[in-house]
Write an enzyme that holds these catalytic residues in place. Structure first.
Site, PDB file in Angstrom:
ATOM      1  N   ASP A  46       0.833  -1.201   0.000  1.00  0.00           N
ATOM      2  CA  ASP A  46       0.000   0.000   0.000  1.00  0.00           C
ATOM      3  C   ASP A  46       0.872   1.258   0.000  1.00  0.00           C
ATOM      4  OD1 ASP A  46      -1.965  -1.861   0.384  1.00  0.00           O
ATOM      5  OD2 ASP A  46      -2.713  -1.015   2.264  1.00  0.00           O
ATOM      6  N   HIS A  97      -5.991   2.533  -3.725  1.00  0.00           N
ATOM      7  CA  HIS A  97      -5.892   2.833  -2.291  1.00  0.00           C
ATOM      8  C   HIS A  97      -6.213   4.316  -2.060  1.00  0.00           C
ATOM      9  CE1 HIS A  97      -4.668   1.866   1.750  1.00  0.00           C
ATOM     10  NE2 HIS A  97      -3.633   2.665   1.755  1.00  0.00           N
ATOM     11  N   HIS A 191       3.978  -1.930   3.088  1.00  0.00           N
ATOM     12  CA  HIS A 191       3.924  -0.558   2.561  1.00  0.00           C
ATOM     13  C   HIS A 191       5.203  -0.198   1.803  1.00  0.00           C
ATOM     14  CE1 HIS A 191       1.001  -0.829   5.786  1.00  0.00           C
ATOM     15  NE2 HIS A 191       0.341   0.152   5.179  1.00  0.00           N
TER      16      HIS A 191
END
Ligand code: ZN
Length: 229
Positions: A46, A97, A191
């Site tokens: 993400d 996202h 991430h």
């Protein structure tokens, strides 16, 4: 004579139905067992793409021939079209996202609608049709699901987090959490952007350690598109 007839009847029965039944049963068991043996993980990233960290992560995935899913912040995707292209070209999968990573808990109906409409538009301009949506922090408001449905998308959360965004964690801690928490079929959320104090560099270092261990354990890596089939 009677005994001979009995033996012939038993042989006919054995070859006609009993043996084939056992054969198909054993075949079925084999297929089932094989399915259980296939170990898969879904690596998802993400908050990118990030001009500094995402290329390093892509190099690592390439080294091990692993495909992953990138849940992108549309604004960052727009700023990094070359990286978006590389992700596509190298066979990874792209999900959404949000447009600028705002928390849906505090957003109005009109902002939620803008969030989806604008981010989908940006991704389409980059040649990416998005089908999967992961809300920032996993937070939604009452309009999020409506937008997901309106745009024919599917919401994806995760099974495993390793708190890789924290500024005071280490790559060893992240790696340990990844190995302990992941099991067959886990969707792992990491991430490649944002995060405090160069967080994505620790994520990449943790994966450098975890990936060879997972590979040794027989895990294969799939993208989100494979999940729902
Ligand atoms: Zn996020």
């Amino acid at each position: 004579m009677l005994l001979k007839i009995m033996i012939i009847l038993v042989l006919i029965l054995l070859s006609y139905s009993i043996l084939p039944t056992y054969y198909y049963k054993s075949q079925h068991k084999l297929t089932k067992k094989n399915k259980q043996v296939a170990k898969v993980l879904y690596l998802t990233f993400d908050d990118g793409p990030d001009e500094k960290y995402t290329p390093c992560l892509l190099d690592l995935l390439k080294k091990y021939n692993i495909k992953a899913t990138f849940f992108m912040v549309a604004k960052f995707a727009k700023e990094n079209p070359i990286i978006v292209n590389r992700i596509k070209e190298e066979g990874h999968y792209i999900g959404l996202h949000s447009v600028e990573h705002k928390n849906a808990l505090f957003q109005s109906r009109s902002y939620t609608s803008y969030d989806f409409g604008e981010s989908i538009k940006i991704m389409e301009e980059l040649g990416v049709s998005v089908k999967y949506y992961r809300p920032p922090w996993g937070h939604c408001n009452i309009f999020t699901n409506k937008e997901v449905k309106k745009h024919n998308m599917r919401k994806v959360l995760w099974d495993v987090m390793a708190q890789d965004w924290k500024e005071n964690t280490t790559s060893d801690i992240i790696c340990d959490k990844l190995l302990r928490r992941s099991k067959n079929g886990s969707i792992i959320c990491l991430h490649d952007g944002r995060g405090k104090n160069e967080a994505p560099s620790r994520t990449i270092k943790a994966l450098e350690k975890a990936i060879p261990i997972w590979k040794k354990e027989g895990y294969e890596f799939l993208i989100m598109e494979d999940y729902y089939e």
